[in-house]
Write an enzyme that holds these catalytic residues in place. Sequence first.
Site, PDB file in Angstrom:
ATOM      1  N   HIS A   2     -85.286  35.127 109.203  1.00 45.12           N
ATOM      2  CA  HIS A   2     -84.782  35.345 110.558  1.00 45.12           C
ATOM      3  C   HIS A   2     -83.816  34.234 110.988  1.00 45.12           C
ATOM      4  O   HIS A   2     -82.891  34.481 111.750  1.00 45.12           O
ATOM      5  CB  HIS A   2     -85.945  35.490 111.535  1.00 45.12           C
ATOM      6  CG  HIS A   2     -86.699  36.763 111.346  1.00 45.12           C
ATOM      7  ND1 HIS A   2     -87.787  36.852 110.505  1.00 45.12           N
ATOM      8  CD2 HIS A   2     -86.507  38.002 111.849  1.00 45.12           C
ATOM      9  CE1 HIS A   2     -88.238  38.101 110.520  1.00 45.12           C
ATOM     10  NE2 HIS A   2     -87.480  38.814 111.334  1.00 45.12           N
ATOM     11  N   HIS A   5     -83.499  42.603 105.817  1.00 44.85           N
ATOM     12  CA  HIS A   5     -84.819  42.756 105.211  1.00 44.85           C
ATOM     13  C   HIS A   5     -85.491  44.040 105.694  1.00 44.85           C
ATOM     14  O   HIS A   5     -85.075  44.646 106.679  1.00 44.85           O
ATOM     15  CB  HIS A   5     -85.696  41.537 105.519  1.00 44.85           C
ATOM     16  CG  HIS A   5     -85.864  41.278 106.985  1.00 44.85           C
ATOM     17  ND1 HIS A   5     -84.925  40.602 107.733  1.00 44.85           N
ATOM     18  CD2 HIS A   5     -86.855  41.614 107.840  1.00 44.85           C
ATOM     19  CE1 HIS A   5     -85.342  40.520 108.987  1.00 44.85           C
ATOM     20  NE2 HIS A   5     -86.512  41.138 109.085  1.00 44.85           N
ATOM     21  N   CYS A  12     -94.875  47.107 115.199  1.00 53.02           N
ATOM     22  CA  CYS A  12     -93.820  46.928 114.204  1.00 53.02           C
ATOM     23  C   CYS A  12     -94.081  45.647 113.428  1.00 53.02           C
ATOM     24  O   CYS A  12     -94.783  44.759 113.900  1.00 53.02           O
ATOM     25  CB  CYS A  12     -92.439  46.893 114.845  1.00 53.02           C
ATOM     26  SG  CYS A  12     -92.237  45.659 116.130  1.00 53.02           S
ATOM     27  N   HIS A  36     -93.243  43.877 109.118  1.00 53.51           N
ATOM     28  CA  HIS A  36     -92.549  43.889 107.837  1.00 53.51           C
ATOM     29  C   HIS A  36     -93.562  44.211 106.744  1.00 53.51           C
ATOM     30  O   HIS A  36     -94.659  43.655 106.748  1.00 53.51           O
ATOM     31  CB  HIS A  36     -91.941  42.519 107.549  1.00 53.51           C
ATOM     32  CG  HIS A  36     -91.124  41.993 108.672  1.00 53.51           C
ATOM     33  ND1 HIS A  36     -91.650  41.206 109.676  1.00 53.51           N
ATOM     34  CD2 HIS A  36     -89.820  42.158 108.971  1.00 53.51           C
ATOM     35  CE1 HIS A  36     -90.704  40.911 110.533  1.00 53.51           C
ATOM     36  NE2 HIS A  36     -89.572  41.477 110.139  1.00 53.51           N
ATOM     37  N   GLU A  83    -102.468  44.457 115.209  1.00 51.10           N
ATOM     38  CA  GLU A  83    -101.850  44.252 116.520  1.00 51.10           C
ATOM     39  C   GLU A  83    -102.656  44.859 117.656  1.00 51.10           C
ATOM     40  O   GLU A  83    -102.794  44.258 118.719  1.00 51.10           O
ATOM     41  CB  GLU A  83    -100.434  44.855 116.554  1.00 51.10           C
ATOM     42  CG  GLU A  83     -99.429  44.089 115.740  1.00 51.10           C
ATOM     43  CD  GLU A  83     -98.010  44.598 115.928  1.00 51.10           C
ATOM     44  OE1 GLU A  83     -97.686  45.171 116.990  1.00 51.10           O
ATOM     45  OE2 GLU A  83     -97.213  44.410 114.993  1.00 51.10           O
ATOM     46  N   GLU A  87     -82.618  39.293 113.947  1.00 50.44           N
ATOM     47  CA  GLU A  87     -83.272  40.429 113.294  1.00 50.44           C
ATOM     48  C   GLU A  87     -82.162  41.242 112.645  1.00 50.44           C
ATOM     49  O   GLU A  87     -81.297  41.771 113.338  1.00 50.44           O
ATOM     50  CB  GLU A  87     -84.035  41.301 114.297  1.00 50.44           C
ATOM     51  CG  GLU A  87     -85.398  40.795 114.656  1.00 50.44           C
ATOM     52  CD  GLU A  87     -86.439  40.902 113.551  1.00 50.44           C
ATOM     53  OE1 GLU A  87     -86.091  41.093 112.372  1.00 50.44           O
ATOM     54  OE2 GLU A  87     -87.623  40.770 113.878  1.00 50.44           O
ATOM     55  N   GLU A 131     -82.363  44.174 110.189  1.00 47.85           N
ATOM     56  CA  GLU A 131     -83.396  44.977 109.544  1.00 47.85           C
ATOM     57  C   GLU A 131     -82.944  46.361 109.113  1.00 47.85           C
ATOM     58  O   GLU A 131     -82.151  47.014 109.794  1.00 47.85           O
ATOM     59  CB  GLU A 131     -84.596  45.142 110.496  1.00 47.85           C
ATOM     60  CG  GLU A 131     -85.299  43.847 110.770  1.00 47.85           C
ATOM     61  CD  GLU A 131     -86.577  44.013 111.562  1.00 47.85           C
ATOM     62  OE1 GLU A 131     -87.447  43.144 111.398  1.00 47.85           O
ATOM     63  OE2 GLU A 131     -86.711  44.973 112.335  1.00 47.85           O
TER      64      GLU A 131
END
Length: 178
Positions: free
Chosen positions: A25, A31, A69, A71, A89, A116, A118
């Site tokens: 980041h 990514h 959300c 990764h 979460e 970010e 992504e």
Amino acid sequence: MSCELVVVVDKFGKPIGTEEKLEAHRLGLKHLAFSVLIYRYNAGQLEFLLQKRAINKYHSGGLWSNTCCSHPRPDEEIISASQRRLVEELGITTPLELIDIGTVSYCAKFSNGLTENELDHVVIAESNKVDFDLNVDEAEQCEWWQQSDIEQTMKAEPATFSAWFRLVLEKTTHHLSN
């Protein structure tokens, strides 16, 4: 966060390596990511389960966003990663039929110097009832929003939502309308 790795991808979305999450980041490396959005129909109205990100998140704290959300870990499937993060979460253990409906790509720079960048898999599930137990380090609130209320708030106060949420919502509503 210092031990977590993200999967770095090339401009075609092909994995080319890994990088420590915060460093990826800082450097703005493209990514893999995923965004889960749970929806339901309530009295004929489309509703989405949104979370308000914890204020202490490394970026976008205090903003409303999709259900969860994150990764995927190296060699972790998107659906498995989505199930893992729903538990981590929001404490959601309700069995859900999660569907990966494709990706959105975005790049957002934040005032703290992080970026970010992504290739974000949008994962959806329909559920009329979801029990949740918030992890306060991840989310401050979680509640159902009618689609019309989201759209009105986006017009009036766009900064209420995370940078990627509009893309995730558009991909989801397009999928649901076909």
